[in-house]
Design an enzyme around this catalytic site. Structure first.
Site, PDB file in Angstrom:
ATOM      1  N   GLY A  36      64.703  77.045  52.173  1.00  0.00           N
ATOM      2  CA  GLY A  36      64.023  76.858  50.930  1.00  0.00           C
ATOM      3  C   GLY A  36      64.810  76.125  50.014  1.00  0.00           C
ATOM      4  O   GLY A  36      66.109  76.359  50.209  1.00  0.00           O
ATOM      5  N   GLN A  93      57.639  80.112  42.372  1.00  0.00           N
ATOM      6  CA  GLN A  93      59.159  79.991  41.708  1.00  0.00           C
ATOM      7  C   GLN A  93      59.197  78.767  41.094  1.00  0.00           C
ATOM      8  O   GLN A  93      60.011  78.553  39.972  1.00  0.00           O
ATOM      9  CB  GLN A  93      60.044  80.385  42.677  1.00  0.00           C
ATOM     10  N   ARG A  99      67.597  85.540  43.469  1.00  0.00           N
ATOM     11  CA  ARG A  99      66.456  86.179  44.042  1.00  0.00           C
ATOM     12  C   ARG A  99      66.601  87.762  43.962  1.00  0.00           C
ATOM     13  O   ARG A  99      65.811  88.362  44.096  1.00  0.00           O
ATOM     14  CB  ARG A  99      66.771  85.571  45.700  1.00  0.00           C
ATOM     15  N   GLN A 144      69.835  71.297  46.277  1.00  0.00           N
ATOM     16  CA  GLN A 144      70.245  72.264  47.094  1.00  0.00           C
ATOM     17  C   GLN A 144      70.374  71.858  48.595  1.00  0.00           C
ATOM     18  O   GLN A 144      70.933  72.304  49.248  1.00  0.00           O
ATOM     19  CB  GLN A 144      69.448  73.248  47.019  1.00  0.00           C
ATOM     20  N   ALA A 189      70.475  85.222  54.778  1.00  0.00           N
ATOM     21  CA  ALA A 189      70.286  86.668  54.606  1.00  0.00           C
ATOM     22  C   ALA A 189      69.875  86.835  53.118  1.00  0.00           C
ATOM     23  O   ALA A 189      70.300  87.528  52.239  1.00  0.00           O
ATOM     24  CB  ALA A 189      71.529  87.559  54.591  1.00  0.00           C
ATOM     25  N   LYS A 209      77.386  84.382  46.701  1.00  0.00           N
ATOM     26  CA  LYS A 209      77.179  84.238  45.306  1.00  0.00           C
ATOM     27  C   LYS A 209      77.090  85.693  44.681  1.00  0.00           C
ATOM     28  O   LYS A 209      77.216  85.951  43.547  1.00  0.00           O
ATOM     29  CB  LYS A 209      76.123  83.702  45.174  1.00  0.00           C
ATOM     30  N   TYR A 255      51.139  82.416  51.265  1.00  0.00           N
ATOM     31  CA  TYR A 255      52.271  82.030  50.336  1.00  0.00           C
ATOM     32  C   TYR A 255      51.266  81.844  49.036  1.00  0.00           C
ATOM     33  O   TYR A 255      50.695  80.860  48.954  1.00  0.00           O
ATOM     34  CB  TYR A 255      53.095  81.007  50.794  1.00  0.00           C
ATOM     35  N   SER A 292      65.096  83.249  56.741  1.00  0.00           N
ATOM     36  CA  SER A 292      66.244  84.046  56.125  1.00  0.00           C
ATOM     37  C   SER A 292      67.562  83.764  56.747  1.00  0.00           C
ATOM     38  O   SER A 292      68.141  84.798  57.128  1.00  0.00           O
ATOM     39  CB  SER A 292      66.075  85.351  55.834  1.00  0.00           C
ATOM     40  N   SER A 324      54.898  85.320  64.832  1.00  0.00           N
ATOM     41  CA  SER A 324      56.032  85.440  63.914  1.00  0.00           C
ATOM     42  C   SER A 324      56.251  87.120  63.933  1.00  0.00           C
ATOM     43  O   SER A 324      55.233  87.953  63.974  1.00  0.00           O
ATOM     44  CB  SER A 324      55.678  85.234  62.310  1.00  0.00           C
TER      45      SER A 324
END
Length: 337
Positions: A286, A28, A229, A292, A210, A217, A55, A207, A153
């Site tokens: 992220g 991205q 996203r 940010q 979420a 937003k 990734y 996340s 994970s």
């Protein structure tokens, strides 16, 4: 500045806000922007960085390695993972076999430009490989000095128990699990967290907002903002879809006055909420732009009072997913091709 927590029953401290580059580096975000964002994370006190070989099909590790080049290695905690397909995605380019683990750790270290990682994680549970083979391979990776600790994970409570017992028998430490966790996705609370507390395993949660829904937003009855996203398949639009129902978005909007009362943005409130769980060592965040992170890190060290926690519960409990059975559906029953 960011505060630090011990990872599991170990002496390793990690920054409770950990930088993750799942959908940004190599995908991205352009490389120059990624490097600037990593450097901003370092300036803000973030010392822990999470990535994975899968990734951007290994590119994310390369970008992170370049961004960290020149930093004092001893001052960093670098995490990566193995399981999902990489490279040309042949029959042995996936899973947790001894072959794939050794080839993957060597590739990850080369791309990251380091001799070792602090934490090497099984990105999912591999039903096609004997767990003894997997844990023995991890033990050998640790003994060779290529990883200091082992994590997993999205493992279930039972998988954590079995993996922890094998790790102990091989003389290594399984100290972390990396599940999805937020005020809207609470499936680990029923079984995974109690088992982890008993075993000395921490959660490194992904996340926590979420997929950005808890930032507020996304508005009910309105299309997702362009470039968000929810509109970008490369940025995990499929993951966010479960939260994009109007009843969920309406419940999330009730958090704005709660955040205002606490003196936080909604994003900060969401991250602070997961960090109230004592079994959570770090929240993965992220960023596509350095600024940010300036907002995000302000969630570190925040202690939400009982009234604030109760208000969040009242707003989101009707729409939050809490069924612990959901933890059994995350790892594929067969290796992904």
């Amino acid at each position: 500045m960011v505060e630090y927590r011990y990872l599991g029953n170990s002496g390793l401290k990690v920054s409770e806000i950990t930088y993750g580059n799942w959908v940004t580096h190599g995908s991205q975000v352009e490389n120059d922007a990624a490097v600037k964002t990593v450097h901003r994370a370092l300036d803000l006190g973030i010392t822990s960085f999470d990535t994975a070989d899968t990734y951007a099909n290994t590119v994310a590790e390369t970008v992170l390695g370049e961004a960290l080049k020149g930093q004092r290695r001893e001052s960093l905690e670098i995490f990566t993972k193995v399981y999902w397909p990489t490279g040309p995605k042949g029959p042995n380019d996936t899973g947790l076999s001894r072959k794939h683990i050794f080839e993957s750790i060597n590739g990850s270290l080369r791309r990251l430009g380091t001799d070792y990682v602090e934490l090497y994680q099984a990105h999912r549970f591999d039903y096609e490989t004997p767990l003894e083979e997997t844990m023995q391979a991890f033990a050998d990776v640790v003994r060779q000095g290529k990883a200091l600790y082992i994590g997993v994970s999205e493992w279930t409570a039972e998988q954590l128990r079995e993996g922890h017992a094998l790790a102990k028998s091989y003389g290594i430490q399984l100290i972390s699990n990396q599940p999805q966790y937020s005020a809207l996705w609470r499936v680990i609370e029923g079984k995974v967290v109690p088992a982890s507390e008993e075993l000395g395993i921490s959660q490194i949660v992904w996340s926590p907002m979420a997929q950005g829904v808890l930032s507020g937003k996304y508005l009910p009855g309105q299309p997702a903002p362009a470039g968000s996203r929810a509109t970008d398949e490369k940025s995990g639009a499929n993951f966010i879809s479960r939260f994009m129902r109007d009843e969920v978005l309406e419940a999330v909007q009730k958090l704005q006055p709660v955040a205002d009362q606490a003196g936080l943005t909604m994003a900060q409130l969401a991250i602070a909420w997961v960090l109230q769980n004592k079994n959570v060592a770090a929240a993965l965040v992220g960023a596509s732009r350095p600024e940010q992170l300036d907002d995000t890190v302000k969630a570190s060290g925040v202690r939400l009072d009982a009234d604030t926690m109760a208000a969040i519960e009242a707003a989101l409990a009707p729409v939050a997913t809490t069924d612990p059975e959901e933890t059994y559906s995350v790892s594929p029953k067969t290796r992904p091709a």
